[in-house]
Motif scaffolding. Structure first.
Motif, PDB file in Angstrom:
ATOM      1  N   ASP A  67       0.837  -1.206   0.000  1.00  0.00           N
ATOM      2  CA  ASP A  67       0.000   0.000   0.000  1.00  0.00           C
ATOM      3  C   ASP A  67       0.869   1.251   0.000  1.00  0.00           C
ATOM      4  N   THR A  68       1.950   1.225   0.779  1.00  0.00           N
ATOM      5  CA  THR A  68       2.850   2.391   0.869  1.00  0.00           C
ATOM      6  C   THR A  68       3.601   2.580  -0.439  1.00  0.00           C
ATOM      7  N   LEU A  69       4.085   1.504  -1.031  1.00  0.00           N
ATOM      8  CA  LEU A  69       4.787   1.600  -2.321  1.00  0.00           C
ATOM      9  C   LEU A  69       3.892   2.227  -3.388  1.00  0.00           C
ATOM     10  N   GLN A  70       2.631   1.812  -3.431  1.00  0.00           N
ATOM     11  CA  GLN A  70       1.704   2.376  -4.412  1.00  0.00           C
ATOM     12  C   GLN A  70       1.507   3.870  -4.187  1.00  0.00           C
ATOM     13  N   ALA A  71       1.353   4.266  -2.924  1.00  0.00           N
ATOM     14  CA  ALA A  71       1.155   5.684  -2.611  1.00  0.00           C
ATOM     15  C   ALA A  71       2.388   6.504  -2.990  1.00  0.00           C
ATOM     16  N   VAL A  72       3.575   5.976  -2.692  1.00  0.00           N
ATOM     17  CA  VAL A  72       4.817   6.694  -3.003  1.00  0.00           C
ATOM     18  C   VAL A  72       5.015   6.796  -4.511  1.00  0.00           C
ATOM     19  N   ALA A  73       4.814   5.697  -5.225  1.00  0.00           N
ATOM     20  CA  ALA A  73       4.984   5.716  -6.692  1.00  0.00           C
ATOM     21  C   ALA A  73       4.041   6.725  -7.339  1.00  0.00           C
ATOM     22  N   LYS A  74       2.809   6.787  -6.835  1.00  0.00           N
ATOM     23  CA  LYS A  74       1.821   7.733  -7.372  1.00  0.00           C
ATOM     24  C   LYS A  74       2.260   9.178  -7.105  1.00  0.00           C
ATOM     25  N   ALA A  75       2.774   9.440  -5.890  1.00  0.00           N
ATOM     26  CA  ALA A  75       3.214  10.791  -5.537  1.00  0.00           C
ATOM     27  C   ALA A  75       4.412  11.218  -6.376  1.00  0.00           C
ATOM     28  N   VAL A  76       5.344  10.305  -6.606  1.00  0.00           N
ATOM     29  CA  VAL A  76       6.528  10.619  -7.416  1.00  0.00           C
ATOM     30  C   VAL A  76       6.101  10.923  -8.858  1.00  0.00           C
ATOM     31  N   ALA A  77       5.205  10.108  -9.403  1.00  0.00           N
ATOM     32  CA  ALA A  77       4.755  10.306 -10.788  1.00  0.00           C
ATOM     33  C   ALA A  77       4.005  11.623 -10.971  1.00  0.00           C
ATOM     34  N   ALA A  78       3.302  12.074  -9.929  1.00  0.00           N
ATOM     35  CA  ALA A  78       2.502  13.301 -10.022  1.00  0.00           C
ATOM     36  C   ALA A  78       3.303  14.566  -9.715  1.00  0.00           C
ATOM     37  N   ALA A  79       4.531  14.415  -9.236  1.00  0.00           N
ATOM     38  CA  ALA A  79       5.341  15.575  -8.842  1.00  0.00           C
ATOM     39  C   ALA A  79       5.866  16.318 -10.061  1.00  0.00           C
ATOM     40  N   PRO A  80       6.224  17.607  -9.880  1.00  0.00           N
ATOM     41  CA  PRO A  80       6.868  18.349 -10.980  1.00  0.00           C
ATOM     42  C   PRO A  80       8.127  17.612 -11.461  1.00  0.00           C
ATOM     43  N   ASN A  81       8.480  17.841 -12.697  1.00  0.00           N
ATOM     44  CA  ASN A  81       9.548  17.068 -13.336  1.00  0.00           C
ATOM     45  C   ASN A  81      10.952  17.577 -12.996  1.00  0.00           C
ATOM     46  N   THR A  82      11.285  17.571 -11.712  1.00  0.00           N
ATOM     47  CA  THR A  82      12.666  17.805 -11.288  1.00  0.00           C
ATOM     48  C   THR A  82      13.009  16.715 -10.282  1.00  0.00           C
ATOM     49  N   LEU A  83      14.291  16.394 -10.175  1.00  0.00           N
ATOM     50  CA  LEU A  83      14.699  15.337  -9.252  1.00  0.00           C
ATOM     51  C   LEU A  83      14.341  15.708  -7.816  1.00  0.00           C
ATOM     52  N   ASP A  84      14.641  16.947  -7.426  1.00  0.00           N
ATOM     53  CA  ASP A  84      14.333  17.366  -6.050  1.00  0.00           C
ATOM     54  C   ASP A  84      12.847  17.224  -5.751  1.00  0.00           C
ATOM     55  N   ASP A  85      12.006  17.722  -6.665  1.00  0.00           N
ATOM     56  CA  ASP A  85      10.560  17.655  -6.432  1.00  0.00           C
ATOM     57  C   ASP A  85      10.076  16.216  -6.350  1.00  0.00           C
ATOM     58  N   ARG A  86      10.562  15.383  -7.243  1.00  0.00           N
ATOM     59  CA  ARG A  86      10.076  13.994  -7.261  1.00  0.00           C
ATOM     60  C   ARG A  86      10.489  13.228  -6.007  1.00  0.00           C
ATOM     61  N   ILE A  87      11.737  13.372  -5.610  1.00  0.00           N
ATOM     62  CA  ILE A  87      12.180  12.658  -4.403  1.00  0.00           C
ATOM     63  C   ILE A  87      11.515  13.251  -3.168  1.00  0.00           C
ATOM     64  N   GLU A  88      11.403  14.575  -3.107  1.00  0.00           N
ATOM     65  CA  GLU A  88      10.774  15.197  -1.941  1.00  0.00           C
ATOM     66  C   GLU A  88       9.302  14.811  -1.819  1.00  0.00           C
ATOM     67  N   HIS A  89       8.603  14.739  -2.947  1.00  0.00           N
ATOM     68  CA  HIS A  89       7.209  14.292  -2.912  1.00  0.00           C
ATOM     69  C   HIS A  89       7.119  12.832  -2.461  1.00  0.00           C
ATOM     70  N   GLY A  90       8.066  12.017  -2.926  1.00  0.00           N
ATOM     71  CA  GLY A  90       8.094  10.615  -2.515  1.00  0.00           C
ATOM     72  C   GLY A  90       8.347  10.464  -1.025  1.00  0.00           C
ATOM     73  N   ILE A  91       9.303  11.218  -0.509  1.00  0.00           N
ATOM     74  CA  ILE A  91       9.609  11.179   0.936  1.00  0.00           C
ATOM     75  C   ILE A  91       8.405  11.658   1.742  1.00  0.00           C
ATOM     76  N   ALA A  92       7.829  12.774   1.310  1.00  0.00           N
ATOM     77  CA  ALA A  92       6.680  13.336   2.042  1.00  0.00           C
ATOM     78  C   ALA A  92       5.518  12.352   2.060  1.00  0.00           C
ATOM     79  N   GLU A  93       5.268  11.674   0.934  1.00  0.00           N
ATOM     80  CA  GLU A  93       4.168  10.723   0.883  1.00  0.00           C
ATOM     81  C   GLU A  93       4.462   9.501   1.744  1.00  0.00           C
ATOM     82  N   TYR A  94       5.699   9.044   1.736  1.00  0.00           N
ATOM     83  CA  TYR A  94       6.069   7.892   2.571  1.00  0.00           C
ATOM     84  C   TYR A  94       5.794   8.197   4.042  1.00  0.00           C
TER      85      TYR A  94
END
Length: 196
Positions: A67-94
């Motif tokens: 369940d957590t992996l799905q939520a994180v993958a979704k957050a990363v995919a929806a984040a703005p297209n920069t490495l910082d934004d994608r990883i930060e969104h993934g961390i925040a969602e986790y």
């Protein structure tokens, strides 16, 4: 219900009972009898569903991780297209997803360790799942990819897990925003361009 449906229903009730009891009072203190009482199934029915407490713990843990992996993958995919934004969104969602339910955080970060060696493989699968999401994300930004990416990501995941263990066990829980800020800081220091 068919025999198959009854079995699936008992299995689900046992998993829901375990989700609560393995978080509190915890895996070591939870007996099969107590699980059966809460799930309203017989001891015999328990063994029709699971080979033992460890197998039930693994099933509950795997569901939490999936369940957590799905939520994180979704957050990363929806984040703005920069490495910082994608990883930060993934961390925040986790952090947000894990801490939304104390039972989930407890099972994923504390009780899985208390269950002992029988859950090592399940933990390794979980780490591999989160590592894969981060490695795929980082690989899209080669200018930010240091040679030791895999080890850095493992270190970041380890740090994030330790932060969540602190959140679960601390007498005064740190704010989840502080957990996110700390993990993002570690990431930025590890993946700064040209080691800046």
């Amino acid at each position: 219900m068919s025999a198959e449906q009854r079995l699936a229903d008992r299995r689900e009730r046992l998993m829901m009972a375990a989700y609560t009891l393995f978080a509190n009072p915890g895996f070591p203190a939870t007996t099969i009898e107590r699980l059966c009482t809460m799930a309203r199934v017989s001891n015999r029915a328990f063994y029709e569903c699971f080979s033992g407490r460890e197998a039930l713990m693994e099933a509950v843990y795997d569901r939490c991780v999936d369940d957590t992996l799905q939520a994180v993958a979704k957050a990363v995919a929806a984040a703005p297209n920069t490495l910082d934004d994608r990883i930060e969104h993934g961390i925040a969602e986790y952090v947000a997803f894990a801490t939304k339910d104390l039972r989930r955080a407890h099972i994923m970060h504390v009780e899985v360790r208390r269950a002992g060696d029988c859950l090592i493989t399940a933990r390794q699968r979980a780490v591999a799942g989160f590592t894969r999401i981060m490695e795929e994300t980082v690989a899209a930004y080669p200018q930010r990819t240091p040679p030791n990416t895999h080890l850095l990501i493992l270190g970041l995941i380890g740090a994030l897990q330790e932060l969540l263990i602190e959140w679960v066990l601390a007498d005064v829980r740190p704010a989840t925003g502080d957990l996110i800020t700390t993990a993002v800081h570690i990431f930025r220091r590890s993946f700064s361009p040209a080691g800046a």
